[in-house]
Design a protein around this motif. Structure first.
Motif, mmCIF file in Angstrom:
data_model
loop_
_atom_site.group_PDB
_atom_site.id
_atom_site.type_symbol
_atom_site.label_atom_id
_atom_site.label_comp_id
_atom_site.label_asym_id
_atom_site.label_seq_id
_atom_site.Cartn_x
_atom_site.Cartn_y
_atom_site.Cartn_z
ATOM 1 N N LYS A 54 17.546 56.564 29.471
ATOM 2 C CA LYS A 54 18.978 56.223 29.898
ATOM 3 C C LYS A 54 19.342 56.651 31.275
ATOM 4 O O LYS A 54 18.615 57.509 32.062
ATOM 5 N N ASP A 58 22.855 51.827 33.438
ATOM 6 C CA ASP A 58 23.458 51.784 32.191
ATOM 7 C C ASP A 58 24.777 51.857 32.253
ATOM 8 O O ASP A 58 25.881 50.985 31.713
ATOM 9 N N ILE A 59 25.428 53.060 32.733
ATOM 10 C CA ILE A 59 26.829 53.429 32.637
ATOM 11 C C ILE A 59 27.651 52.490 33.626
ATOM 12 O O ILE A 59 28.730 52.119 33.424
ATOM 13 N N GLU A 61 26.803 49.558 34.261
ATOM 14 C CA GLU A 61 27.095 48.283 33.652
ATOM 15 C C GLU A 61 28.072 48.239 32.544
ATOM 16 O O GLU A 61 28.927 47.248 32.520
ATOM 17 N N TYR A 62 27.933 49.307 31.826
ATOM 18 C CA TYR A 62 29.383 49.488 30.958
ATOM 19 C C TYR A 62 30.481 49.417 31.366
ATOM 20 O O TYR A 62 31.500 48.699 31.236
ATOM 21 N N MET A 63 30.707 50.102 32.420
ATOM 22 C CA MET A 63 31.960 50.304 32.949
ATOM 23 C C MET A 63 32.329 49.065 33.757
ATOM 24 O O MET A 63 33.677 48.660 33.927
ATOM 25 N N GLU A 65 31.510 46.035 32.619
ATOM 26 C CA GLU A 65 32.012 45.034 31.635
ATOM 27 C C GLU A 65 33.216 45.451 30.952
ATOM 28 O O GLU A 65 33.966 44.535 30.811
ATOM 29 N N GLU A 66 33.464 46.797 30.816
ATOM 30 C CA GLU A 66 34.573 47.150 30.024
ATOM 31 C C GLU A 66 35.862 47.228 30.802
ATOM 32 O O GLU A 66 36.991 47.651 30.558
ATOM 33 N N LYS A 83 30.162 59.989 30.164
ATOM 34 C CA LYS A 83 28.934 59.177 29.911
ATOM 35 C C LYS A 83 27.840 59.727 30.878
ATOM 36 O O LYS A 83 26.662 59.875 30.029
ATOM 37 N N PRO A 102 21.927 48.789 37.580
ATOM 38 C CA PRO A 102 22.558 48.079 36.845
ATOM 39 C C PRO A 102 21.772 46.609 36.737
ATOM 40 O O PRO A 102 21.135 46.120 37.429
#
Ligand SMILES: Nc1ncnc2c1ncn2[C@@H]1O[C@H](COP(=O)(O)OP(=O)(O)OP(=O)(O)O)[C@@H](O)[C@H]1O
Ligand SMILES: [Mg+2]
Length: 250
Positions: A54, A58-59, A61-63, A65-66, A83, A102
């Motif tokens: 982890k 990745d975080i 990327e998530y932030m 995208e969201e 996160k 990312p």
């Protein structure tokens, strides 16, 4: 406030090996330690014997995208902070955080800004923060950390390697990050180049705080794909790193 140590240097000089042995040494004491793998080409967990996958990448990327899907009234910083704690790996004697990278190529400035605030807050939970930095000092320009106490430049014994250390010293003056001390560690030192390394370092005005010998135990573990973290106390590299840790006040 944590003492922040960043380990940098040219590719392949032994930044990750040195960082993991410093972490090994730190776990012998009672300091609360956060280790950060800031090299996008993640290597530190493996060297430490940790199989985490982890990453902060990745975080991000998530932030990223969201970003437009999150309700406007929700605090983005607290989501990111939650996160971050999810991926913080609790190892025996230290915590580990892996930066990674990312997937996408978009602009992550927005997340980076949030991250900066959270990281500088997170740091206050620790006595020592030790960073396996990437070769190019890139994360310093991104200014994730406002200040670094000790910048440790790992070099091989060559004159060119030491010149790199000299260049990094010059580069530091152009950074926006405050660096209090710059130290040099020569790694993979042999009897044949030991004398010359110390005289060249002196000539270049570099503060050489240690010379880690070529260590057959490291070579063997590297070939076997085994971590360096549990090298025995009689490893020559471990013994030198113990002295270096003392010089760094650890
Ligand atoms: N003192 C040593 N004795 C013998 N081999 C060593 C020593 N230090 C490091 N090595 C070996 O040298 C190689 C490079 O080491 P390491 O991965 O720590 O370098 P690095 O600077 O982190 O590299 P990168 O720039 O790819 O991140 C590895 O194979 C490692 O096992
Ligand atoms: Mg490395």
């Amino acid at each position: 406030m944590a003492k922040i140590i960043a380990v940098t240097g040219k590719g392949g000089t032994g930044k990750t090996a040195t960082t993991s042995l410093l972490i090994r040494q730190l776990t012998k004491g009672d300091k609360v330690v956060l280790a950060v793998d800031a090299d996008p080409d993640t290597n530190l967990p493996e060297t430490l014997g940790c199989d985490t996958t982890k990453t902060i990448g990745d975080i991000k990327e998530y932030m990223h995208e969201e970003r437009d899907n999150l309700p406007p009234d929700i605090n983005k910083e607290s989501i990111l902070e939650g996160k971050l704690y999810e991926i913080l790996e609790e190892m025996p004697g230290y915590d580990l955080l892996v930066m990674g990278r990312p997937e996408g190529s978009g602009c992550y400035c927005y997340v980076n800004n949030l991250l900066r605030g959270i990281m500088n807050k997170l740091v206050t939970n620790y006595d020592v923060l030790i960073i396996d930095a990437e070769a190019g000092l890139e994360h310093f320009s991104r200014k994730i950390f406002r200040n670094v106490d000790d910048l440790v430049v790992v070099t091989d014994g060559s004159r060119r390697g030491l010149r790199t250390a000299e260049r990094i010293r010059e580069l530091v003056n152009e950074l926006e990050t405050d660096v209090s001390n710059i130290y040099v560690i020569a790694n993979k030192v042999t009897d044949a180049n030991r004398e010359r390394i110390s005289s060249t370092a002196e000539e270049l005005g570099l503060e050489l705080i240690g010379m880690i010998p070529v260590d057959e135990m490291i070579v063997e573990r590297d070939l076997a794909g085994e971590p360096l973290f549990d090298l025995p106390d009689d490893s020559v590299a471990v013994q030198e790193v113990e002295k270096i840790a003392q010089k760094l006040g650890l």
